[in-house]
Each structure stands twice: as structure tokens, then as C-alpha cells.
Scaffold this active site. Structure first.
Site, PDB file in Angstrom:
ATOM      1  N   ASN A   9       0.859  -1.185   0.000  1.00 55.71           N
ATOM      2  CA  ASN A   9       0.000   0.000   0.000  1.00 55.71           C
ATOM      3  C   ASN A   9       0.895   1.234   0.000  1.00 55.71           C
ATOM      4  OD1 ASN A   9      -1.825   2.016   0.516  1.00 55.71           O
ATOM      5  ND2 ASN A   9      -2.398   1.309   2.571  1.00 55.71           N
ATOM      6  N   TRP A  10       0.999   1.855  -1.175  1.00 48.94           N
ATOM      7  CA  TRP A  10       1.936   2.989  -1.301  1.00 48.94           C
ATOM      8  C   TRP A  10       1.374   4.263  -0.676  1.00 48.94           C
ATOM      9  CZ3 TRP A  10       3.798   2.428  -7.136  1.00 48.94           C
ATOM     10  CH2 TRP A  10       4.457   1.204  -7.277  1.00 48.94           C
ATOM     11  N   LYS A  11       0.109   4.256  -0.363  1.00 51.00           N
ATOM     12  CA  LYS A  11      -0.558   5.437   0.220  1.00 51.00           C
ATOM     13  C   LYS A  11      -0.292   6.670  -0.654  1.00 51.00           C
ATOM     14  CE  LYS A  11      -0.260   3.243   4.682  1.00 51.00           C
ATOM     15  NZ  LYS A  11      -0.202   3.344   6.126  1.00 51.00           N
ATOM     16  N   HIS A 106      -9.560   1.042   5.132  1.00 51.45           N
ATOM     17  CA  HIS A 106      -8.276   1.285   5.796  1.00 51.45           C
ATOM     18  C   HIS A 106      -8.507   2.261   6.956  1.00 51.45           C
ATOM     19  CE1 HIS A 106      -4.202   2.604   6.556  1.00 51.45           C
ATOM     20  NE2 HIS A 106      -3.801   1.500   5.936  1.00 51.45           N
ATOM     21  N   GLU A 108      -6.922   4.692   7.933  1.00 53.92           N
ATOM     22  CA  GLU A 108      -6.727   6.113   7.600  1.00 53.92           C
ATOM     23  C   GLU A 108      -7.968   6.690   6.926  1.00 53.92           C
ATOM     24  OE1 GLU A 108      -3.010   5.529   5.544  1.00 53.92           O
ATOM     25  OE2 GLU A 108      -2.080   5.005   7.466  1.00 53.92           O
ATOM     26  N   GLU A 178      -5.378  -4.980  10.694  1.00 50.48           N
ATOM     27  CA  GLU A 178      -4.373  -3.944  10.884  1.00 50.48           C
ATOM     28  C   GLU A 178      -4.661  -3.191  12.182  1.00 50.48           C
ATOM     29  OE1 GLU A 178      -2.448  -2.784   6.922  1.00 50.48           O
ATOM     30  OE2 GLU A 178      -4.211  -1.545   7.122  1.00 50.48           O
ATOM     31  N   GLY A 184       2.248   2.368  10.755  1.00 49.92           N
ATOM     32  CA  GLY A 184       3.183   3.477  10.585  1.00 49.92           C
ATOM     33  C   GLY A 184       3.892   3.903  11.854  1.00 49.92           C
ATOM     34  N   SER A 224       3.311  -1.941  10.496  1.00 49.23           N
ATOM     35  CA  SER A 224       4.764  -1.984  10.746  1.00 49.23           C
ATOM     36  C   SER A 224       5.362  -3.359  10.487  1.00 49.23           C
ATOM     37  CB  SER A 224       5.083  -1.509  12.173  1.00 49.23           C
ATOM     38  OG  SER A 224       4.691  -0.163  12.333  1.00 49.23           O
ATOM     39  N   GLY A 245       2.785  -1.136   4.324  1.00 52.40           N
ATOM     40  CA  GLY A 245       2.820   0.287   3.988  1.00 52.40           C
ATOM     41  C   GLY A 245       4.246   0.738   3.755  1.00 52.40           C
ATOM     42  N   GLY A 246       4.849   1.329   4.780  1.00 52.95           N
ATOM     43  CA  GLY A 246       6.190   1.924   4.663  1.00 52.95           C
ATOM     44  C   GLY A 246       7.216   1.027   3.991  1.00 52.95           C
TER      45      GLY A 246
HETATM   46  P1  PGA Z   1       2.686   0.332   7.676  1.00 51.48           P
HETATM   47  O1  PGA Z   1       1.245   0.527   7.042  1.00 51.48           O
HETATM   48  O2  PGA Z   1       3.245  -0.938   7.142  1.00 51.48           O
HETATM   49  O3  PGA Z   1       3.457   1.546   7.246  1.00 51.48           O
HETATM   50  O4  PGA Z   1       2.501   0.280   9.167  1.00 51.48           O
HETATM   51  C1  PGA Z   1       0.405  -0.578   6.797  1.00 51.48           C
HETATM   52  C2  PGA Z   1      -0.903  -0.112   6.216  1.00 51.48           C
HETATM   53  O5  PGA Z   1      -1.372   0.963   6.588  1.00 51.48           O
HETATM   54  O6  PGA Z   1      -1.509  -0.775   5.355  1.00 51.48           O
END
Ligand code: PGA
Length: 265
Positions: A9-11, A106, A108, A178, A184, A224, A245-246
Site C-alpha cells: 500500500n503505497w498510500k 483502511h 486512515e 491492521e 506506521g 509496521s 505500507g512503509g
Molecule cells: P505500515 O502501514 O506498514 O506503514 O505500518 C500498513 C498499512 O497501513 O496498510
């Protein structure tokens, strides 16, 4: 056997040059890996799904055309299929460019855009109508875990967001657990915490639908997850991969995570 999946997930990250470079580097690594890993191991290769920002979808899709191991999806979709919704993107649009997956719910989106389970259920319906695989996210916030409410929170999110559908539809869904406190933050759920919740989700599906439905469901872990901890998390019997994500923004790290799941290391 249920599908093993590693999703990136590149966000809202990377300009287009960077996005192209990341996808290109990943493709080289994956192609090389397929060339060197014996066929009997390739059978267990996880599906890789990339979630770039909308504007890069078609270009990233072009890079992976005819690549059966890599799918591309959107990070969100609107809850209606068309209309006067300036700035929005619908599930039929996403599917019409060849994308196959969409992230729904998600944390977010839930926290920054106020998306609740009822709205998310509408989005899931749209995704299924357009033959997209919804990757439905669930997970508790830190105070909810501290108060021992995490199982209930996830149960409620699944009940409202997904469990209105029948078993045939459910088989088309992927779930991502998640925990919000892990996204994050660099604080990962322990392998035990992940396994416990994934087993809970699978049992819930078993109780609501059937044992077969529970066995077929891919449940990914996100929060994470990185090149160092992925193998430990993926070793759990109910963890079928990750939503990253990251660590998906660096080809080497993401590739390492994929390898952690495919049993080739
Ligand atoms: P993260 O994000 O790996 O940066 O914690 C995961 C996600 O939000 O899908």
C-alpha cells in the site's frame, strides 16, 4: 488451499518517476527470482498486489501486463458507481482500466474521512459488482486493546462491513487485520497477538458461515510489518500474508517480505 498474498500500500507517497522506478526494480527482482527458484517451489509463490495512487494505476498496470504473479489495485473507491461526485473514483472505473483489487476500510480512511462500517459495506458491494477483490481492513485502536475490547471491535467491523453477504460473495474477499496502533508507528503486533486475532477472525467466519469458508479466507496482517519481522509474523498458521505500507516503498525490503512468505529463503 487459501491464497498467500503480499500487498504493498503505497498510500500518498512517491512522485511518478519514483513510483515507476520502484515498480521496475521490483519486477526485475521478481523475474529473477522466478528464474532461479525451482518450479516445485514456485507453486507456493505468494500473489503480489500493488496499490499505487489512482493516477499511476494504468502506468503501473502496463509494467505488469501478462504477469500472472502481480496484480494492481486501488487504495479506495466511491460507494456509488457513477455520478456528480467531483474528485471521486468509482469501482467500475478502477476495474475498467484493468485493476483487480481495492482496499476498503483502511483505518486512515476511517479516521481521516469518517468512513463508517455502513458506508464501507456499500463500497464492498460496489467492488464486488465490478468484480474487484475487496481487501477489507479491520483493527482496533490502542485504548480499545488496552481495555480488552479488541476482539469485539474487530467482530463488529466484520459483522457490519462484510457479514451481510452470502458465502459465495465472501469467498471473493480478502481481510486485512491492521491494529491501528501498529500502522506506521514502528510498533508491530507480536506474532502471538497477530495469530490470536487472525484465529479469532477465522473462527468468526466459521461460526457465521462455514468451516470451509473460514479455511478459504486469506487474512493478511498489516501494521509496521517489515523485512525483519515478516517471517516471524507469516509463520503463524492463520496469517496468510501482509498488507505492507512503509516497507513497500523500498523494492529490496518489499522483495524480502515477499520471500519471507514464499518459502524460498
Ligand atoms: P505500515 O502501514 O506498514 O506503514 O505500518 C500498513 C498499512 O497501513 O496498510
Amino acid at each position: 488451499m487459501r491464497k498467500k498474498i503480499v500487498a504493498g500500500n503505497w498510500k500518498m507517497n512517491l512522485n511518478f518517476e519514483e513510483a515507476k522506478a520502484l515498480a521496475g526494480e521490483l519486477k526485475v527482482k521478481l523475474d529473477h527470482q522466478r528464474g532461479v527458484v525451482p518450479a516445485h517451489k514456485a507453486v507456493s509463490s505468494p500473489e503480489v498486489v500493488l496499490f499505487p495512487p489512482y493516477v499511476y494505476l494504468t502506468r503501473i498496470l502496463d509494467l505488469f501486463i501478462n504477469d500472472e504473479g502481480v496484480s494492481v489495485g486501488a487504495q479506495n473507491c466511491h460507494h456509488e458507481d457513477h455520478g456528480a461526485h467531483t474528485g471521486e473514483v468509482s469501482a467500475p472505473m478502477i476495474s475498467s482500466v484493468g485493476a483487480t483489487h481495492v482496499i476498503i476500510g483502511h483505518s486512515e480512511r476511517r479516521s481521516q474521512f469518517g468512513e463508517d462500517d455502513e458506508l464501507l459495506a456499500q463500497k464492498v458491494k460496489q467492488a464486488l459488482k465490478s468484480a474487484l477483490v475487496p481487501v477489507f481492513c479491520c483493527g482496533e485502536m490502542l485504548p480499545e486493546r488496552e481495555n480488552g475490547k479488541h476482539f469485539q471491535v474487530v467482530t463488529d467491523q466484520l459483522l457490519r462491513g462484510l457479514f451481510w453477504m452470502d458465502e459465495v460473495q465472501l469467498a471473493k474477499v480478502v481481510i486485512a487485520y491492521e491494529p491501528v496502533w501498529a500502522i506506521g508507528t514502528g510498533v508491530t503486533a507480536s506474532p502471538g497477538q497477530a495469530q490470536e486475532m487472525h484465529a479469532h477472525i477465522r473462527k468468526l467466519i466459521g461460526d457465521t458461515y462455514s468451516k470451509g469458508a473460514a479455511e478459504r479466507m486469506s487474512v493478511l496482517y498489516g501494521g509496521s510489518c517489515n523485512a525483519k519481522n515478516a517471517a516471524e509474523l507469516f509463520a503463524n498458521p492463520d496469517v496468510d500474508g501482509g498488507l505492507i505500507g512503509g516497507a513497500s516503498l523500498k523494492a529490496a525490503d518489499f522483495f524480502q517480505i515477499i520471500k519471507s512468505l514464499d518459502g524460498s529463503q
